[in-house]
Design an enzyme around this catalytic site. Structure first.
Site, mmCIF file in Angstrom:
data_model
loop_
_atom_site.group_PDB
_atom_site.id
_atom_site.type_symbol
_atom_site.label_atom_id
_atom_site.label_comp_id
_atom_site.label_asym_id
_atom_site.label_seq_id
_atom_site.Cartn_x
_atom_site.Cartn_y
_atom_site.Cartn_z
ATOM 1 N N CYS A 109 49.756 36.525 42.800
ATOM 2 C CA CYS A 109 49.413 37.537 41.800
ATOM 3 C C CYS A 109 49.548 37.088 40.343
ATOM 4 C CB CYS A 109 50.235 38.795 42.061
ATOM 5 S SG CYS A 109 49.548 40.231 41.250
ATOM 6 N N ARG A 146 44.535 50.406 38.333
ATOM 7 C CA ARG A 146 45.137 49.198 38.917
ATOM 8 C C ARG A 146 44.709 49.101 40.370
ATOM 9 N NH1 ARG A 146 49.182 46.683 36.233
ATOM 10 N NH2 ARG A 146 50.194 45.816 38.072
ATOM 11 N N HIS A 217 51.370 40.462 47.788
ATOM 12 C CA HIS A 217 52.625 40.408 47.082
ATOM 13 C C HIS A 217 53.852 40.000 47.813
ATOM 14 C CE1 HIS A 217 52.690 42.558 43.225
ATOM 15 N NE2 HIS A 217 51.635 41.842 43.335
HETATM 16 N N1 GLN Z 1 50.462 41.194 35.213
HETATM 17 C C1 GLN Z 1 49.511 41.068 36.190
HETATM 18 C C2 GLN Z 1 48.628 42.252 36.471
HETATM 19 O O1 GLN Z 1 49.076 43.395 36.531
HETATM 20 C C3 GLN Z 1 50.172 40.582 37.450
HETATM 21 C C4 GLN Z 1 51.034 41.582 38.133
HETATM 22 C C5 GLN Z 1 51.587 41.105 39.384
HETATM 23 O O2 GLN Z 1 52.064 39.966 39.491
HETATM 24 N N2 GLN Z 1 51.575 41.957 40.329
HETATM 25 O O3 GLN Z 1 47.473 42.035 36.626
#
Ligand code: GLN
Length: 268
Positions: A109, A146, A217
């Site tokens: 990620c 998101r 994740h």
């Molecule tokens: N900051 C990044 C985003 O939200 C990565 C987040 C994460 O590692 N989950 O896109």
């Protein structure tokens, strides 16, 4: 566990691996240690000794070069902003050289966002990446949500040679940034459920040389033992310059966890 003569002999070889963990205090937002524990235990159960070393601000290039496997976890925009300069200027060139020469890695990620050409974060700031993966990441327009939820994807064909029990990967994604792949990388997997890289082109993650980038994740490897073993095999192969067969493990629980997610999406 199968103890054939072949595997017994392997145990007497005293193989060792050193796993480097990128900025563990900043890039460990989502239980990323779970991935490290899986790699360590799956090695130890086979008699392969593992040491774990942080790759952080104080790590020298000589220390970096002693590492056989690089792990990078998730990080929010703020943490990415704190470490990007050090990563870019001090670690980047050596990491690129190591990865180009076959050192395997898993990047989850927030870390692959920094290993591409650039990442435009939620505040619109452009962070120059290491350019190891041929890809770019950026936030979409402010009204776009998101990408959050379970992620199921089918593995890229190149992994199927290992005769896995399942050709899927399962995980949980939570990212604002979207990633777009160039021609120099292959998608890690094809999205069946969830968003993956960008919610548009059905790609999930990327593969470059022996490195995997994924939006799945935190504890991704506990539910995906086939990917863990692929990575371990690559790390041993590169370090010892020969293919080393891995002793099979009893993965009943791991596959039950994996298949419970598949069942939720009615994928069998
Ligand atoms: N900051 C990044 C985003 O939200 C990565 C987040 C994460 O590692 N989950 O896109």
């Amino acid at each position: 566990m199968v103890h054939s003569r072949n595997y017994y002999e392997l145990r007497t070889m005293n193989y060792t691996l050193k796993i480097g963990w990128l900025y563990p205090e900043l890039m460990s937002t989502y239980g990323d240690r779970g991935n490290i524990i899986v790699l360590q235990k799956r090695c130890e159960w086979r008699g392969i000794d593992v040491t774990i070393a942080p790759i952080d601000f104080s790590t020298s290039n000589n220390e970096l070069r002693t590492i056989n496997f690089i792990f990078g976890g998730g990080a929010q925009d703020r943490q990415q902003g704190i470490l990007i300069d050090d990563l870019q200027k001090n670690k980047g060139p050596v990491m690129k050289e190591m990865i180009d020469n076959g050192t395997p890695g898993l990047f989850v990620c927030g870390s692959p966002q920094l290993l591409g050409h650039y990442f435009i974060n939620g505040a619109g700031e452009k962070l120059e990446g290491l350019g190891i993966f041929d890809m770019v990441s950026k936030y979409p327009g402010k009204d776009e949500p998101r990408c959050i939820g379970n992620l199921v994807a089918s593995l890229n064909f190149q992994f199927s040679i290992f005769n896995f029990r399942k050709n899927t990967v399962v995980g949980f994604e939570n990212h604002g940034g979207r990633t777009y792949l160039g021609k120099g990388v292959k998608p890690f997997a094809r999205v069946i459920a969830g968003n993956g890289n960008n919610g548009e082109d059905q790609t999930e993650g990327a593969v470059y040389k022996n490195c995997i980038a994924t939006y799945s994740h935190g504890p991704f490897l506990p539910k995906n033992p086939h990917v863990a073993d692929w990575l371990i095999r690559k790390a041993l192969e590169v370090k010892y310059k020969k293919a080393i067969p891995l002793e099979p493990l009893d993965d009943t629980l791991e596959w039950q966890a994996h298949e419970s997610i598949l069942k939720r999406f009615k994928i069998y």
